[in-house]
Design an enzyme around this catalytic site. Sequence first.
Site, mmCIF file in Angstrom:
data_model
loop_
_atom_site.group_PDB
_atom_site.id
_atom_site.type_symbol
_atom_site.label_atom_id
_atom_site.label_comp_id
_atom_site.label_asym_id
_atom_site.label_seq_id
_atom_site.Cartn_x
_atom_site.Cartn_y
_atom_site.Cartn_z
ATOM 1 N N LYS A 116 38.943 40.108 38.834
ATOM 2 C CA LYS A 116 38.095 39.232 39.573
ATOM 3 C C LYS A 116 36.726 38.983 39.306
ATOM 4 O O LYS A 116 36.212 38.322 38.844
ATOM 5 C CB LYS A 116 38.522 38.952 40.866
ATOM 6 C CG LYS A 116 39.784 38.307 41.359
ATOM 7 C CD LYS A 116 40.170 38.304 42.781
ATOM 8 C CE LYS A 116 39.908 39.649 43.627
ATOM 9 N NZ LYS A 116 41.112 40.510 43.418
ATOM 10 N N THR A 117 36.096 40.341 39.630
ATOM 11 C CA THR A 117 34.623 40.482 39.787
ATOM 12 C C THR A 117 34.062 40.343 38.216
ATOM 13 O O THR A 117 33.169 39.740 38.020
ATOM 14 C CB THR A 117 34.325 41.878 40.004
ATOM 15 O OG1 THR A 117 34.438 41.901 41.453
ATOM 16 C CG2 THR A 117 32.470 42.165 39.935
ATOM 17 N N GLU A 160 34.999 34.397 43.468
ATOM 18 C CA GLU A 160 35.893 35.106 43.392
ATOM 19 C C GLU A 160 36.819 34.602 44.512
ATOM 20 O O GLU A 160 36.374 34.156 45.613
ATOM 21 C CB GLU A 160 35.668 36.699 43.841
ATOM 22 C CG GLU A 160 35.137 37.572 42.552
ATOM 23 C CD GLU A 160 35.108 39.060 43.093
ATOM 24 O OE1 GLU A 160 36.108 39.421 43.568
ATOM 25 O OE2 GLU A 160 33.961 39.444 42.287
#
Length: 251
Positions: A116-117, A160
């Site tokens: 995600k990051t 996110e």
Amino acid sequence: MNSNMLFHFIGIGGISMSALAVMLSKKGFKVQGSNLEENDETAMLQTHDIHIFFDHKASNIENADVVVYNSAIGESNPELAYAKEKGLLILTRAQMLASISKDFENCIAICGSHGKTTTTSMIAHILTDAGKKPTVHVGGVMRNYNSNFLIGDNKIFVTEACEYKNNFHALSPSTLVVLNIEADHLDFFKTFSAIEKSFQTMVEKSQSVVIFSDTNLSLPKKTVLFCTESHICNKEEITLQDKPTLWASNL
């Protein structure tokens, strides 16, 4: 919300919480918070004139109107307990994030068991380089910007979206990016099927969905599939989509 309201963040030194605190401060709200120790995030927050208490006690929130906390804060936390006793407005980190996202024309939420990051940072950089001026909330420091957030205009919000405790259900994205679904956070979900159900809820409440990996999700026609030669999606399924599909090859 009234711009004179004072927001207090419990555990403001968390990398995700600090970004939300600065975003509210930039909108003109009064922001303060508490953290048990000094770190890079608390140092950054102080450069934005956000006051920080380096302890957790009830007196820290005597003047607060809204209290924000994350999943790491237990019910016994003295600030959270005092906020409940006084009947203050209490928001989870996910609820605060969702509230901020509603100020934007488009919300791009990136979810998945991992990546995600990295993906959020990549999308942020692509949009920024294209001159789109996105506002970005990410759970890590983006190397290009040495920050865990970007302040842009009110057209595109990129964030996110964490599945833990169904936190991402607070969001209603215009575009949901699903990276992958694996057996994670089983302390909460207990079973893999419960994880899949949680992601399915997000798919159904999003206006459009971008997905790469093979999953058991029931995908609506609003879905766009991204595929590579090393991970071939079902071509027959792709042809059923209402809109053209992007196909990456020779990577």
